[in-house]
Scaffold this motif. Structure first.
Motif, PDB file in Angstrom:
ATOM      1  N   SER A  47       0.828  -1.198   0.000  1.00 12.12           N
ATOM      2  CA  SER A  47       0.000   0.000   0.000  1.00 12.12           C
ATOM      3  C   SER A  47       0.869   1.257   0.000  1.00 12.12           C
ATOM      4  O   SER A  47       1.969   1.263   0.535  1.00 12.12           O
ATOM      5  CB  SER A  47      -0.918   0.013   1.216  1.00 12.12           C
ATOM      6  OG  SER A  47      -0.160  -0.117   2.396  1.00 12.12           O
ATOM      7  N   ILE A  48       0.350   2.282  -0.646  1.00  9.45           N
ATOM      8  CA  ILE A  48       0.988   3.600  -0.624  1.00  9.45           C
ATOM      9  C   ILE A  48      -0.046   4.588  -0.130  1.00  9.45           C
ATOM     10  O   ILE A  48      -1.209   4.516  -0.528  1.00  9.45           O
ATOM     11  CB  ILE A  48       1.468   4.023  -2.025  1.00  9.45           C
ATOM     12  CG1 ILE A  48       2.647   3.175  -2.472  1.00  9.45           C
ATOM     13  CG2 ILE A  48       1.853   5.505  -2.050  1.00  9.45           C
ATOM     14  CD1 ILE A  48       3.282   3.622  -3.767  1.00  9.45           C
ATOM     15  N   ARG A  55       1.346   1.943 -10.041  1.00  2.00           N
ATOM     16  CA  ARG A  55       2.457   1.167 -10.594  1.00  2.00           C
ATOM     17  C   ARG A  55       3.390   0.684  -9.486  1.00  2.00           C
ATOM     18  O   ARG A  55       3.730  -0.496  -9.404  1.00  2.00           O
ATOM     19  CB  ARG A  55       3.234   2.120 -11.501  1.00  2.00           C
ATOM     20  CG  ARG A  55       3.688   1.541 -12.786  1.00  2.00           C
ATOM     21  CD  ARG A  55       4.101   2.666 -13.698  1.00  2.00           C
ATOM     22  NE  ARG A  55       5.176   3.489 -13.168  1.00  2.00           N
ATOM     23  CZ  ARG A  55       5.295   4.796 -13.413  1.00  2.00           C
ATOM     24  NH1 ARG A  55       4.405   5.415 -14.138  1.00  2.00           N
ATOM     25  NH2 ARG A  55       6.306   5.471 -12.925  1.00  2.00           N
ATOM     26  N   GLU A  56       3.776   1.600  -8.617  1.00  2.00           N
ATOM     27  CA  GLU A  56       4.734   1.250  -7.574  1.00  2.00           C
ATOM     28  C   GLU A  56       4.125   0.281  -6.553  1.00  2.00           C
ATOM     29  O   GLU A  56       4.824  -0.583  -6.034  1.00  2.00           O
ATOM     30  CB  GLU A  56       5.233   2.512  -6.858  1.00  2.00           C
ATOM     31  CG  GLU A  56       6.054   3.439  -7.744  1.00  2.00           C
ATOM     32  CD  GLU A  56       7.285   2.761  -8.336  1.00  2.00           C
ATOM     33  OE1 GLU A  56       7.921   1.940  -7.641  1.00  2.00           O
ATOM     34  OE2 GLU A  56       7.587   3.031  -9.521  1.00  2.00           O
ATOM     35  N   LYS A 112       5.639  -3.301  -5.731  1.00  5.22           N
ATOM     36  CA  LYS A 112       6.001  -3.608  -4.342  1.00  5.22           C
ATOM     37  C   LYS A 112       5.363  -4.935  -3.903  1.00  5.22           C
ATOM     38  O   LYS A 112       6.033  -5.767  -3.278  1.00  5.22           O
ATOM     39  CB  LYS A 112       5.509  -2.465  -3.457  1.00  5.22           C
ATOM     40  CG  LYS A 112       5.919  -2.556  -2.029  1.00  5.22           C
ATOM     41  CD  LYS A 112       7.137  -1.705  -1.770  1.00  5.22           C
ATOM     42  CE  LYS A 112       7.655  -1.953  -0.364  1.00  5.22           C
ATOM     43  NZ  LYS A 112       9.049  -1.580  -0.222  1.00  5.22           N
ATOM     44  N   ALA A 113       4.087  -5.132  -4.245  1.00  3.13           N
ATOM     45  CA  ALA A 113       3.412  -6.372  -3.856  1.00  3.13           C
ATOM     46  C   ALA A 113       4.105  -7.571  -4.495  1.00  3.13           C
ATOM     47  O   ALA A 113       4.269  -8.621  -3.866  1.00  3.13           O
ATOM     48  CB  ALA A 113       1.941  -6.321  -4.256  1.00  3.13           C
ATOM     49  N   ALA A 155      -9.335  10.023  -0.644  1.00  5.20           N
ATOM     50  CA  ALA A 155      -8.012   9.633  -0.153  1.00  5.20           C
ATOM     51  C   ALA A 155      -7.004   9.600  -1.286  1.00  5.20           C
ATOM     52  O   ALA A 155      -7.338   9.261  -2.426  1.00  5.20           O
ATOM     53  CB  ALA A 155      -8.097   8.264   0.501  1.00  5.20           C
ATOM     54  N   THR A 156      -5.774   9.972  -0.974  1.00  6.54           N
ATOM     55  CA  THR A 156      -4.659   9.755  -1.886  1.00  6.54           C
ATOM     56  C   THR A 156      -4.000   8.471  -1.417  1.00  6.54           C
ATOM     57  O   THR A 156      -3.297   8.469  -0.405  1.00  6.54           O
ATOM     58  CB  THR A 156      -3.657  10.924  -1.794  1.00  6.54           C
ATOM     59  OG1 THR A 156      -4.382  12.130  -2.021  1.00  6.54           O
ATOM     60  CG2 THR A 156      -2.553  10.778  -2.815  1.00  6.54           C
ATOM     61  N   ALA A 157      -4.270   7.382  -2.101  1.00  9.95           N
ATOM     62  CA  ALA A 157      -3.762   6.094  -1.624  1.00  9.95           C
ATOM     63  C   ALA A 157      -3.933   5.037  -2.692  1.00  9.95           C
ATOM     64  O   ALA A 157      -4.743   5.187  -3.611  1.00  9.95           O
ATOM     65  CB  ALA A 157      -4.507   5.669  -0.359  1.00  9.95           C
ATOM     66  N   ALA A 158      -3.159   3.971  -2.565  1.00 12.48           N
ATOM     67  CA  ALA A 158      -3.295   2.837  -3.470  1.00 12.48           C
ATOM     68  C   ALA A 158      -3.016   1.557  -2.703  1.00 12.48           C
ATOM     69  O   ALA A 158      -2.267   1.567  -1.723  1.00 12.48           O
ATOM     70  CB  ALA A 158      -2.321   2.970  -4.644  1.00 12.48           C
TER      71      ALA A 158
END
Lengths: 155, 336
Positions: free
Chosen positions: B25-26, B63-64, B68-69, B168-171
């Protein structure tokens, strides 16, 4: 026996739900908002009046002084938008910072800043009046109508 | 012949429950300062994330997170067999552009803020059905890209109502595999679009609450489970208003809401962060799931989780035309 009408059932369900929503939804703090709007809107107008008085004292005519005051206030609204202060003010003051001419400047500059990344023609150029557009259009319409009334009355 | 894995009206149960073997998660700057800031893999320092525009930043976030996952399992992009992802922007640009860079076979999904659950449930079906062995489900949102598409220019001084929510700014991204260690997706319920004639676009919670309550009720009915089966039922982004209404609807449906019910939109921020009713956006439920919730599942603090992401399916155009706000919710049961 009548068969239940699904549309009527749905209507009752929707009405019941609307009641639940109205009970649960927090009410905006109206009094607090009004006080904020009164103070901030009042201060903006006071500032404009001070500028105007100063200009009048400098011996500038009344018509010119009010034009200069508007220009200065528009500049201030645009400048405070540019450095990211006006939107913070707007969150608290609501109509107090939207209604004065500084709020109009804020609406135009905010749109221009927002769409700059899409280029100067299709971004800034095409979108600069997205928020202020209705005010401009209906302002022009009303101006024309009043002009026509004046023409008819004076003829 | 009745379908082998379908139960009741809207629920599927898996024979070989797919395993969530990895996740990432970011979170944005504001989310990183919230109560779960430590549980995300990454907290962004600013909203541009080293890019020229917010749209590019959002695409990079997705993308990131996907990379990462995969990296956590020592895989890279070439190992992933299919990516299912979505976001809030028109034409799903963030996901499409992220998929362009990642080079993974891609299905774009739009379920507004319910996208994470939609992606998870489809990924689980694909793995359980033995079509793929490494499936990525992901979703993202960015406060400023959503704000400019759905609301006002960001620098405009507008007063928000107490029922409004902060996108939210999140992924978040998860990797699903048929075998491995990690929590498993055991059942999913696919939601119906429910519209209770709500029209206030600064109150999504009230528009989405009936959809959430409907899907949860159907899930329990279809599986004959009682409401205390799960350690935690978490809805996507109803916020404070929607959560309070959902509680009432639970009671009406004979379900027990306390104490094992919460909402990602309420969890994501602290009260003093000026988000009014709470968080929203695809990234809201995605990062809470792929941050604190899955972490708590591996630690054994939660063993049975019902993740119910909720989405409001309107657009600015339909709102201006006076249409009400339809909403959807999908439920994903995750168990240790």
């Amino acid at each position: 026996m009548n068969t239940p009408d699904p549309k009527r059932w749905k209507k009752i369900e929707v009405e019941e739900y609307e009641n639940l929503v109205q009970q649960t939804k927090p009410k905006p703090p109206l009094l607090k908002h009004c006080i904020w709007a009164f103070i901030v809107g009042g201060l903006i107008c006071l500032l404009a009046q001070l500028i105007m008085n100063y200009l009048l004292n400098q011996g500038i005519g009344k018509v010119d002084a009010s034009s200069y005051t508007s220009v200065i206030m528009i500049f201030l609204g645009a400048f405070l938008t540019g450095i990211g202060i006006y939107d913070e003010l707007g969150k608290k003051a609501g109509a107090g910072s939207i209604v004065p001419i500084t709020g109009f400047a804020n609406a135009i500059v905010a749109s221009a800043m927002e769409f700059k990344r899409e280029g100067y023609i299709f971004g800034v150029g095409a979108r600069i009046f997205t928020v202020a557009g209705p005010t401009l259009l209906f302002g022009f319409v009303v101006a024309v109508l009043i002009g026509l009334i004046k023409v008819f009355l004076s003829s | 012949m009745p379908a082998k894995k379908k139960r009741g009206a809207q629920t599927l149960v898996f024979d070989k429950p797919p395993v969530i073997t990895s996740w990432a998660s970011i979170a944005g700057p504001k989310e990183g300062q919230g109560p779960w800031g430590q549980d995300f893999d990454w907290s962004m320092e600013d909203y541009l994330f080293g890019e020229e525009s917010w749209e590019k930043a959002e695409n990079k976030m997705l993308r990131e997170t996907v990379k990462k996952a995969l990296n956590k399992r020592n895989f890279d992009e070439a190992d992933a067999e299919i990516l299912m992802a979505g976001d809030l922007l028109n034409q799903l640009v963030s996901s499409n552009y992220a998929a362009r860079e990642l080079g993974i076979p891609f299905l774009g999904l739009y379920g507004a803020c319910s996208t994470m659950a939609e992606a998870l449930l489809l990924a689980a079906i694909l793995v359980d059905g033995e079509f793929f062995e490494r499936v990525i489900a992901a979703a993202c949102s960015h406060h400023y890209t959503a704000e400019r598409q759905f609301r006002f220019p960001t620098e405009q001084g507008v007063q928000k109502t107490p029922s409004s929510q902060w996108t939210a700014t999140a992924a978040g991204a998860v990797l699903l595999e048929p075998v491995g260690t990690g929590p498993r997706i055991t059942a999913v319920s696919i939601g119906k679009v429910i519209d209770m004639d709500q029209k206030d676009i600064s109150d999504m919670g009230s528009a989405m609450a009936p959809a959430a309550a409907h899907t949860i009720k159907t899930h329990f009915n279809d599986l004959n489970r009682s409401s205390d089966y799960y350690d935690l039922i978490v809805t996507g982004d109803l916020g404070k208003v929607g959560m309070a209404i959902t509680r009432e609807l639970f009671i009406k449906d004979g379900l027990q809401p306390e104490p094992n019910y919460s909402d990602c939109g309420v969890l994501l921020y602290d009260d003093f962060q000026e988000v009014n009713a709470g968080g929203s956006g695809c990234g809201c439920s995605a990062c809470i799931l792929c941050g604190p919730l899955l972490k708590k599942m591996t630690a054994g603090e939660i063993n049975k989780l019902l993740f119910v992401a909720t989405g409001a399916l309107m657009s600015p155009i339909t709102s201006f035309q006076g249409e009400s706000i339809p909403a959807i919710a999908h439920a994903v049961a995750i168990e240790n």
